[in-house]
Design an enzyme around this catalytic site. Sequence first.
Site, PDB file in Angstrom:
ATOM      1  N   CYS A 276      27.815  -1.024  97.797  1.00  0.00           N
ATOM      2  CA  CYS A 276      27.396   0.269  97.203  1.00  0.00           C
ATOM      3  C   CYS A 276      27.102   1.309  98.281  1.00  0.00           C
ATOM      4  O   CYS A 276      26.212   2.166  98.122  1.00  0.00           O
ATOM      5  CB  CYS A 276      26.187   0.111  96.277  1.00  0.00           C
TER       6      CYS A 276
ATOM      7  N   GLN B 126      15.009  -1.511 100.545  1.00  0.00           N
ATOM      8  CA  GLN B 126      15.182  -2.622 101.492  1.00  0.00           C
ATOM      9  C   GLN B 126      14.022  -2.707 102.481  1.00  0.00           C
ATOM     10  O   GLN B 126      14.081  -3.489 103.435  1.00  0.00           O
ATOM     11  CB  GLN B 126      16.498  -2.453 102.275  1.00  0.00           C
TER      12      GLN B 126
ATOM     13  N   LYS C  86      13.660  -7.012  94.879  1.00  0.00           N
ATOM     14  CA  LYS C  86      13.934  -7.283  96.304  1.00  0.00           C
ATOM     15  C   LYS C  86      12.643  -7.671  97.021  1.00  0.00           C
ATOM     16  O   LYS C  86      12.594  -7.810  98.231  1.00  0.00           O
ATOM     17  CB  LYS C  86      14.564  -6.053  96.957  1.00  0.00           C
TER      18      LYS C  86
ATOM     19  N   ASP D 255      13.914   6.256 100.057  1.00  0.00           N
ATOM     20  CA  ASP D 255      14.417   5.094  99.325  1.00  0.00           C
ATOM     21  C   ASP D 255      13.965   3.845 100.093  1.00  0.00           C
ATOM     22  O   ASP D 255      14.526   3.498 101.131  1.00  0.00           O
ATOM     23  CB  ASP D 255      15.952   5.194  99.252  1.00  0.00           C
TER      24      ASP D 255
ATOM     25  N   HIS E  84      22.752   4.528 100.112  1.00  0.00           N
ATOM     26  CA  HIS E  84      23.283   3.725  99.005  1.00  0.00           C
ATOM     27  C   HIS E  84      23.801   4.689  97.932  1.00  0.00           C
ATOM     28  O   HIS E  84      23.299   5.805  97.806  1.00  0.00           O
ATOM     29  CB  HIS E  84      22.112   2.892  98.453  1.00  0.00           C
TER      30      HIS E  84
END
Length: 415
Positions: free
Chosen positions: A373, A212, A235, A209, A132
């Site tokens: 993104c 998600q 999220k 990261d 991202h």
Amino acid sequence: MTDVEGDIALKFDVASVRSEFPILGTTVRGVPLCYLDNGATTQKPLCVIETIDSYYKSSNSNIHRGVHHLSQVATELYENARATVRRFINAASDKEIIFTRGTTESINLVASSFGNRFISQGDEILITEMEHHSNIVPWQLLCERTGAILKVANVHPDGTVDIEDFKRLLSTKTKIVSVVHVSNSLGTINPIKDIIDVAHQVGAKVFIDGAQAVAHIEVDVQELDCDFYVFSGHKLYAPTGIGVLYGKEEILNAMPPYQGGGDMILSVSFDKTIYNELPAKFEAGTPHIAGAIGLATAIDYLLGIGIANAAQHEHMLLDYATNAMRGIPQVQLVGTAPNKSAVLSFTLKGIHPHDVGSLLDRDGIAIRAGHLCTQPILRKFGVHAVNRASFAIYNTIEEVDRLIASVQNVIRIFA
Ligand code: C6P
């Protein structure tokens, strides 16, 4: 109820889950909302909404500052929220949990603080093509400041990381490896344990990261042995504006503060300021107190359902939607890795994704349209934009059927 749904329903009652989310009972353009943009942000269950409501009605105060009753209540709620996050990802200590505004701020914090202290000219930072923008640009800024070099590992056409290329790029010059756990555009679940182990062999620190991932995969930072793991609350069924940076205590201790201000100091004088201990050292100023408390409620809510149950339900939807999309000749799927989370990106031949998104919106269906993104990886796949449906615990087979019918209608309109 379909047969597939029937099997899952034994463990997972989607109707009861849906009843917890007031927004799912609303209509858009006269039809029931069909919300399939969960990768962008999830909807919030009543328990989270009520926690925030009740916090402002009965406990609102600033934290760590007041001797009065309300301040102590708010401080306790905030610190309990930290302990909930610590248990959620199995960190060793509450000191390793830093509240931030979200994934983006967590990455910038590390790139800035760790980067400025430990990265110098000629050092290398290794990422992948599927990151991202939030996991690209902060490292580019660091490279500009220090003269370090950004290396990028290839991604195969199916959306998996080219591990051989990744290993080829790793060397003793690599100081940080920063990799997404689950790709927001391809849905790929990366083999992060292998990546962490191989990166540690050359002495690199590993940053994951998890934006998600955390709502769909159980994360144990001690078992993974990652040096940093970050995610956003929104999220994960929690409010916007709250996120988490996990870092190993010894590394966070060695890093300088990211921002200066209240709460991050032990004493201030014009000659010398002494910084506070972890985690306060990295939480300058008044934080998003209600957000942290709401995040803890969201975590408890999700754990009550069970992440494995949630993932199984979402995977059932992904398989069903993928098969249906594969049956439409005009559909091109983007991201077909064997190990995927509930993200389905696609394009329709000759139709701009923004047109698709707008026409689906007329049917009350919310999906994402654009570059997500992740411009570099989309470029690699030969597109500038895609459409993306992303599933959560409250989505149903009927909603996937609506998506497919609406996509077929768009194709008819443009034919
Ligand atoms: N992806 C999406 O629709 P923030 O905005 O800080 O909460 O999260 C940034 C971010 C970082 N990494 C990954 C893998 C992400 O998916 C995101 C946010 C949203 O895909 C908005 S672009």
